[in-house]
Design a protein around this motif. Structure first.
Motif, PDB file in Angstrom:
ATOM      1  N   ALA A 141     -48.913  36.773  -5.470  1.00 18.69           N
ATOM      2  CA  ALA A 141     -48.143  38.010  -5.637  1.00 18.69           C
ATOM      3  C   ALA A 141     -46.696  37.704  -5.980  1.00 18.69           C
ATOM      4  O   ALA A 141     -46.080  38.374  -6.806  1.00 18.69           O
ATOM      5  N   VAL A 142     -46.163  36.648  -5.350  1.00 20.85           N
ATOM      6  CA  VAL A 142     -44.756  36.302  -5.579  1.00 20.85           C
ATOM      7  C   VAL A 142     -44.571  35.679  -6.958  1.00 20.85           C
ATOM      8  O   VAL A 142     -43.606  35.953  -7.664  1.00 20.85           O
ATOM      9  N   ILE A 143     -45.516  34.850  -7.369  1.00 15.65           N
ATOM     10  CA  ILE A 143     -45.375  34.141  -8.647  1.00 15.65           C
ATOM     11  C   ILE A 143     -46.585  34.473  -9.516  1.00 15.65           C
ATOM     12  O   ILE A 143     -47.517  33.680  -9.619  1.00 15.65           O
ATOM     13  N   PRO A 144     -46.616  35.638 -10.124  1.00 16.49           N
ATOM     14  CA  PRO A 144     -47.816  36.039 -10.860  1.00 16.49           C
ATOM     15  C   PRO A 144     -48.094  35.112 -12.043  1.00 16.49           C
ATOM     16  O   PRO A 144     -47.210  34.836 -12.842  1.00 16.49           O
ATOM     17  N   ARG A 145     -49.283  34.619 -12.116  1.00 20.53           N
ATOM     18  CA  ARG A 145     -49.803  33.866 -13.250  1.00 20.53           C
ATOM     19  C   ARG A 145     -49.021  32.589 -13.548  1.00 20.53           C
ATOM     20  O   ARG A 145     -49.218  31.981 -14.578  1.00 20.53           O
ATOM     21  N   SER A 146     -48.114  32.206 -12.627  1.00 20.56           N
ATOM     22  CA  SER A 146     -47.280  31.058 -12.973  1.00 20.56           C
ATOM     23  C   SER A 146     -48.109  29.775 -13.054  1.00 20.56           C
ATOM     24  O   SER A 146     -47.959  28.993 -13.988  1.00 20.56           O
ATOM     25  N   GLY A 147     -48.991  29.587 -12.069  1.00 19.66           N
ATOM     26  CA  GLY A 147     -49.792  28.371 -12.065  1.00 19.66           C
ATOM     27  C   GLY A 147     -50.636  28.257 -13.314  1.00 19.66           C
ATOM     28  O   GLY A 147     -50.736  27.205 -13.937  1.00 19.66           O
ATOM     29  N   GLU A 148     -51.192  29.387 -13.726  1.00 19.52           N
ATOM     30  CA  GLU A 148     -52.030  29.401 -14.924  1.00 19.52           C
ATOM     31  C   GLU A 148     -51.215  29.025 -16.169  1.00 19.52           C
ATOM     32  O   GLU A 148     -51.618  28.202 -16.975  1.00 19.52           O
ATOM     33  N   ARG A 149     -50.029  29.635 -16.252  1.00 17.03           N
ATOM     34  CA  ARG A 149     -49.192  29.369 -17.433  1.00 17.03           C
ATOM     35  C   ARG A 149     -48.779  27.909 -17.491  1.00 17.03           C
ATOM     36  O   ARG A 149     -48.814  27.262 -18.520  1.00 17.03           O
ATOM     37  N   ILE A 150     -48.379  27.388 -16.329  1.00 12.42           N
ATOM     38  CA  ILE A 150     -47.911  26.003 -16.306  1.00 12.42           C
ATOM     39  C   ILE A 150     -49.061  25.054 -16.623  1.00 12.42           C
ATOM     40  O   ILE A 150     -48.909  24.078 -17.350  1.00 12.42           O
ATOM     41  N   ALA A 151     -50.247  25.381 -16.090  1.00 13.21           N
ATOM     42  CA  ALA A 151     -51.412  24.548 -16.384  1.00 13.21           C
ATOM     43  C   ALA A 151     -51.709  24.553 -17.881  1.00 13.21           C
ATOM     44  O   ALA A 151     -52.026  23.516 -18.474  1.00 13.21           O
ATOM     45  N   GLN A 152     -51.566  25.721 -18.496  1.00 13.82           N
ATOM     46  CA  GLN A 152     -51.796  25.802 -19.946  1.00 13.82           C
ATOM     47  C   GLN A 152     -50.804  24.921 -20.700  1.00 13.82           C
ATOM     48  O   GLN A 152     -51.166  24.167 -21.587  1.00 13.82           O
ATOM     49  N   MET A 153     -49.533  25.016 -20.293  1.00 10.41           N
ATOM     50  CA  MET A 153     -48.520  24.205 -20.968  1.00 10.41           C
ATOM     51  C   MET A 153     -48.787  22.727 -20.743  1.00 10.41           C
ATOM     52  O   MET A 153     -48.586  21.909 -21.618  1.00 10.41           O
ATOM     53  N   GLY A 154     -49.232  22.393 -19.541  1.00 11.03           N
ATOM     54  CA  GLY A 154     -49.529  21.005 -19.237  1.00 11.03           C
ATOM     55  C   GLY A 154     -50.616  20.448 -20.139  1.00 11.03           C
ATOM     56  O   GLY A 154     -50.605  19.272 -20.489  1.00 11.03           O
ATOM     57  N   ARG A 155     -51.568  21.306 -20.551  1.00  4.23           N
ATOM     58  CA  ARG A 155     -52.616  20.835 -21.458  1.00  4.23           C
ATOM     59  C   ARG A 155     -52.084  20.705 -22.885  1.00  4.23           C
ATOM     60  O   ARG A 155     -52.463  19.812 -23.610  1.00  4.23           O
ATOM     61  N   VAL A 156     -51.213  21.647 -23.246  1.00  4.57           N
ATOM     62  CA  VAL A 156     -50.721  21.653 -24.627  1.00  4.57           C
ATOM     63  C   VAL A 156     -49.740  20.515 -24.865  1.00  4.57           C
ATOM     64  O   VAL A 156     -49.822  19.798 -25.852  1.00  4.57           O
ATOM     65  N   LEU A 157     -48.802  20.383 -23.934  1.00  2.00           N
ATOM     66  CA  LEU A 157     -47.762  19.376 -24.133  1.00  2.00           C
ATOM     67  C   LEU A 157     -48.258  18.018 -23.661  1.00  2.00           C
ATOM     68  O   LEU A 157     -48.910  17.926 -22.636  1.00  2.00           O
ATOM     69  N   PRO A 158     -47.951  16.972 -24.391  1.00  2.00           N
ATOM     70  CA  PRO A 158     -48.401  15.651 -23.958  1.00  2.00           C
ATOM     71  C   PRO A 158     -47.637  15.209 -22.713  1.00  2.00           C
ATOM     72  O   PRO A 158     -46.470  15.511 -22.565  1.00  2.00           O
ATOM     73  N   THR A 159     -48.332  14.537 -21.840  1.00  2.00           N
ATOM     74  CA  THR A 159     -47.628  13.934 -20.716  1.00  2.00           C
ATOM     75  C   THR A 159     -46.684  12.900 -21.288  1.00  2.00           C
ATOM     76  O   THR A 159     -47.069  12.107 -22.128  1.00  2.00           O
ATOM     77  N   PHE A 160     -45.455  12.937 -20.837  1.00  2.00           N
ATOM     78  CA  PHE A 160     -44.456  12.093 -21.486  1.00  2.00           C
ATOM     79  C   PHE A 160     -44.734  10.627 -21.204  1.00  2.00           C
ATOM     80  O   PHE A 160     -44.760  10.191 -20.071  1.00  2.00           O
ATOM     81  N   ASP A 161     -44.951   9.853 -22.254  1.00  2.00           N
ATOM     82  CA  ASP A 161     -45.172   8.427 -22.076  1.00  2.00           C
ATOM     83  C   ASP A 161     -44.332   7.649 -23.074  1.00  2.00           C
ATOM     84  O   ASP A 161     -44.677   6.555 -23.481  1.00  2.00           O
ATOM     85  N   GLY A 162     -43.232   8.222 -23.469  1.00  2.00           N
ATOM     86  CA  GLY A 162     -42.382   7.563 -24.445  1.00  2.00           C
ATOM     87  C   GLY A 162     -42.633   8.058 -25.841  1.00  2.00           C
ATOM     88  O   GLY A 162     -41.925   7.702 -26.768  1.00  2.00           O
ATOM     89  N   GLN A 163     -43.659   8.884 -26.029  1.00  2.00           N
ATOM     90  CA  GLN A 163     -43.976   9.344 -27.378  1.00  2.00           C
ATOM     91  C   GLN A 163     -43.537  10.780 -27.615  1.00  2.00           C
ATOM     92  O   GLN A 163     -43.391  11.201 -28.746  1.00  2.00           O
ATOM     93  N   THR A 217     -39.589  37.476 -19.073  1.00  2.00           N
ATOM     94  CA  THR A 217     -40.603  36.498 -18.654  1.00  2.00           C
ATOM     95  C   THR A 217     -40.093  35.079 -18.838  1.00  2.00           C
ATOM     96  O   THR A 217     -40.243  34.217 -17.962  1.00  2.00           O
ATOM     97  N   ALA A 218     -39.470  34.835 -20.006  1.00  2.00           N
ATOM     98  CA  ALA A 218     -38.959  33.486 -20.287  1.00  2.00           C
ATOM     99  C   ALA A 218     -37.870  33.112 -19.289  1.00  2.00           C
ATOM    100  O   ALA A 218     -37.815  31.969 -18.812  1.00  2.00           O
ATOM    101  N   LEU A 219     -37.013  34.086 -18.963  1.00  2.00           N
ATOM    102  CA  LEU A 219     -35.942  33.810 -18.003  1.00  2.00           C
ATOM    103  C   LEU A 219     -36.520  33.504 -16.633  1.00  2.00           C
ATOM    104  O   LEU A 219     -36.116  32.537 -15.974  1.00  2.00           O
ATOM    105  N   TYR A 220     -37.477  34.332 -16.214  1.00  2.00           N
ATOM    106  CA  TYR A 220     -38.098  34.143 -14.900  1.00  2.00           C
ATOM    107  C   TYR A 220     -38.743  32.765 -14.818  1.00  2.00           C
ATOM    108  O   TYR A 220     -38.548  32.015 -13.860  1.00  2.00           O
ATOM    109  N   ASP A 221     -39.501  32.445 -15.849  1.00  2.00           N
ATOM    110  CA  ASP A 221     -40.160  31.132 -15.873  1.00  2.00           C
ATOM    111  C   ASP A 221     -39.139  30.012 -15.986  1.00  2.00           C
ATOM    112  O   ASP A 221     -39.214  28.993 -15.300  1.00  2.00           O
ATOM    113  N   GLY A 222     -38.187  30.199 -16.910  1.00  2.00           N
ATOM    114  CA  GLY A 222     -37.292  29.101 -17.282  1.00  2.00           C
ATOM    115  C   GLY A 222     -36.269  28.753 -16.235  1.00  2.00           C
ATOM    116  O   GLY A 222     -35.904  27.581 -16.116  1.00  2.00           O
ATOM    117  N   ILE A 223     -35.793  29.748 -15.481  1.00  2.00           N
ATOM    118  CA  ILE A 223     -34.734  29.386 -14.536  1.00  2.00           C
ATOM    119  C   ILE A 223     -35.174  29.429 -13.072  1.00  2.00           C
ATOM    120  O   ILE A 223     -34.520  28.830 -12.242  1.00  2.00           O
TER     121      ILE A 223
END
Lengths: 463, 287
Positions: B39-61, A369-375
């Motif tokens: 189907a091609v990218i399962p759950r990717s949008g959800e995962r990235i959205a989650q990370m986007g909330r967790v990680l701060p938008t980079f503003d120099g900090q 999963t990490a590889l798929y996401d990461g690369i």
């Protein structure tokens, strides 16, 4: 120190080692009769940095106070010595190169790509100069020793807690995992050059690393007969990767230095495979020896380069040997890779990993999963991994990969596998993809080199 | 043999035509079959959205690896661009095979052009970050940059400690921190911020022999009244002086961010402590 002398010292600290290293690289690699300006520039940079590190350590071992201009004078003297040696033992004269006519649009495209590379690196220079030191590892690993040594004028030891508590003398506490100090010495060199005028200056050597890498990649591809435009696209595709850019501006990180040493080692390995000349083999060994100076895990990359040399030697010596003998040699060399790897897997607290180890390794599913996401999903690699997949799909990568893969492919693939192993054992709990990019980074320039060599075989005579 | 010498116009025209055709095909495909993306990218949008909330938008900090993570998670257009490029390459290779023409150069163009687009996007992000950093750090001294950095308040506190409490020459300091509650950024920066002093970082659960140190810094005591300070100081003394030759601690400064103590080896207790005028021994432990 005023601004003028700081700038003079800065320029001298950046350019003099490169100049000196380039001259010695010219003499050393020129013996093979197979070189060009770009490959010498790239390889010379690494030699210059190695000379600086050696000079600082040597001066400290002799009990001398670390000062910039005396050390710079020694480097200047070494440069003069290189010229004298070149005069006394001149390199063989290269035959007049036969230049293929290059279409004008190729030159236009090369110019545009060069402009894009320059623009990118001007942006990275801005980033380097604007920000204060901000990476967590840099505070304890790289920057602190450099500043202490600069203030003390000597390489004051950094010791473990217990030793620090018992010591009455001048020792500093090593508040992080033990690590090689080459990157700290590079920062010290810049600090000495600028007299500590501005902290931002000390990371400028990081900006030269991708420059040297790009030049070397271009030069070695050209040496192999890759058309200018493809070699330029290769350099651009490497230097435009966000991951490479990130590790250029991450102050004090060692990853980009290890990547430089290992990648140039693979390029040298390929040249030795083609020429069989001792100069390229010894250069590859020199770069292998340099890898552990930048990171603990550099030992692994040094071992890979040495095995690559053995592989290339066997390739040269046994091209017509019976199949059984060739298979036997291959098995021995593969075992030389696999057995230490298995030992490392069974000793997960080995120092070779280079990063703090997690108690729990990623499961294969998590790794996938990490590889798929990461690369494939993240923007750090642009289209690199898709191009690799495409070439595999179109069978443009040598079909004989499983019969007798060339040393460059062997070492590159082994480095990729090592990167995945390292990621598997260090990624749990980190919560991001940074470890993956760090683990794969050293294998990426050799991968670009191999991809373009294989791809270019479709359009021209490439070695 | 050199088969990469076709005219620019032809190469560009073919590459662009294939990319355009590819866009049309993909557009139709995704409008007809919108679920293909999921189907091609399962759950990717959800995962990235989650990370986007967790990680701060980079503003120099954002710090170190967070910065890399920010870069790595900033987009998921990559697979779409790859698909677009791959389709164009496929069209060119099939057409080249059909027409018996060499399609390598246009196919390379169909990879390079999308790569350039992705790179332009990355350059644009980089420029935005540079502008943000310029507003924050441009034309400022290194001291001002540290003050405006994420740990500016901690930098200010340690600078005041260096100028007002600690002597000018290098001293040996033990800095006790709580790995559970103290900000690791703050802890890791402390040895650098405290230069030229010589700092050992130690966990607050560690018992060690600090008799050869000059000062002890205890992070985040958060104590207000003197009675609590006295009880607390005896704990600090136990942590720092329980083992080895033993020592005593004198409270030099109490602050919500950190308490600072001077260390007196037991052998020197009869002599007045230097730099600790007015301080009272708060505890001594020895063998």
């Amino acid at each position: 120190m005023n601004a003028e002398s700081a700038v003079a010292g800065l320029l001298c600290s950046l350019l003099l080692p490169w100049f000196c290293g380039g001259l010695w690289a010219y003499w050393w690699l020129g013996r093979s009769g197979r070189y060009n300006l770009y490959s010498l520039a790239g390889q010379g940079f690494v030699l210059g940095i190695a000379l600086v590190i050696g000079l600082i350590c040597g001066a400290d071992a002799l009990g001398m106070q670390l000062q910039f201009w005396p050390l710079a004078s020694v480097l200047a003297g070494l440069s003069v010595l290189a010229l004298v040696v070149q005069r006394l033992f001149p390199n063989p004269v290269l035959p007049q190169a036969h230049w293929e006519p290059i279409p004008r649009w190729h030159m236009v495209a090369v110019g545009l790509l060069m402009a894009a590379i320059v623009w990118r690196h001007v942006s990275l220079l801005e980033v380097l100069m604007l920000r204060p030191v901000f990476t967590p590892e840099a505070w304890s690993d790289g920057v602190l020793p450099a500043f202490v040594w600069f203030a003390q004028g000597s390489l004051t030891p950094f010791v473990e807690d217990r030793e620090w508590l018992l010591a009455a003398g001048e020792v500093y506490a090593n508040n992080s995992a033990p690590a090689p100090r080459a990157t700290s010495l590079v920062q010290l060199w810049s600090l000495l050059g600028t007299g500590g005028f501005d902290n931002s200056f000390i990371f400028l050597p990081w900006l030269l690393v991708p420059t040297a890498l790009g030049l070397a990649l271009f030069g070695h591809l050209r040496l192999a007969g890759v058309p200018t435009i493809l070699a330029c696209i290769a350099s651009y595709s490497l230097l435009s990767l966000p991951v490479v850019n990130e590790y250029t501006v991450l102050h004090g990180y060692w990853e980009i230095w290890l990547t430089l040493s290992f990648s140039l080692g693979v390029f040298a390995l390929h040249q030795w495979r083609l020429t069989g000349h001792w100069s390229w083999a010894s250069w590859c060994l020199f770069l292998a020896a340099l890898c552990p100076a930048f990171a603990s895990s550099g030992v692994v990359f040094a071992a890979l380069l040495c095995l690559g040399l053995c592989w290339a030697w066997a390739f040269r010596r046994l091209p017509l040997a019976p199949v059984a003998l060739r298979w036997g040699v291959q098995m021995v060399l593969v075992a030389a890779l696999v057995v230490p790897a298995l030992w490392l897997f069974s000793h997960p607290h080995s120092i070779f990993m280079g990063s703090p180890l997690s108690v729990e390794a990623l499961s294969i599913e998590q790794l996938g999963t990490a590889l798929y996401d990461g690369i494939f999903l993240q923007s750090g690699w642009h289209l690199l991994w898709f191009v690799l997949l495409g070439l595999l799909f179109l069978r443009r990568i040598p079909r004989g990969l499983l019969q007798w893969p060339e040393a460059r492919w062997m070492v590159t693939l082994a480095a990729l596998v090592w990167g995945l192993v390292q990621f598997r054992f260090t990624a749990a709990g980190s919560g991001d993809f940074a470890n993956l990019s760090a683990a794969l980074l050293p294998a990426v320039p050799p991968l670009v080199f191999c991809l373009f060599l294989s791809g270019a075989r479709q359009v021209s005579d490439v070695q | 043999m050199y088969r990469f010498d076709q005219s620019l116009l032809r190469v560009l025209a073919l590459a662009l035509a294939a990319l355009l055709l590819s866009v049309l095909v993909l557009g139709v495909a995704f409008s007809v079959l919108p679920t293909v993306v999921d189907a091609v990218i399962p759950r990717s949008g959800e995962r990235i959205a989650q990370m986007g909330r967790v990680l701060p938008t980079f503003d120099g900090q954002a710090q170190g690896r967070q910065f890399i993570a920010w870069v790595m998670t900033s987009s998921h257009v990559i697979p779409m661009v790859a698909l677009w490029s791959a389709l164009a390459v496929l069209v060119l290779l099939v057409a080249g095979h059909w027409k018996r023409r060499n399609a390598v150069a246009p196919a390379a163009g169909a990879i390079v052009l999308p790569w350039l687009l992705l790179d332009a996007q990355w350059q644009s992000q980089l420029q935005n970050e540079i502008h943000a950093s310029q507003e924050r750090f441009d034309r400022r001294s290194i001291r001002e940059k540290h003050l405006r950095d994420g740990q500016g308040d901690w930098y200010r506190f340690l600078q005041s400690l260096k100028s007002d409490v600690l002597p000018g020459e290098s001293q040996r300091l033990v800095l006790f921190y709580d790995p559970e509650s103290d900000d690791p950024q703050r802890v890791e920066r402390s040895p650098f911020y405290l230069l030229p002093h010589n700092v050992l970082l130690a966990s607050q659960s560690a018992r060690l022999d600090a008799s050869k140190a000059d000062y002890v810094i205890w992070l985040s005591p958060g104590l207000a009244d003197s009675a609590a300070q006295a009880v607390f100081a005896s704990r600090v003394t136990e942590q720092a002086c329980e083992t080895g030759d033993g020592c005593a601690l004198h409270l030099l400064q109490s602050h919500p961010m950190a308490n600072v103590y001077t260390v007196l080896p037991l052998a020197s207790l009869n002599e007045p402590p230097s730099g600790a005028e007015g301080g009272e021994p708060v505890g001594e432990v020895g063998q």
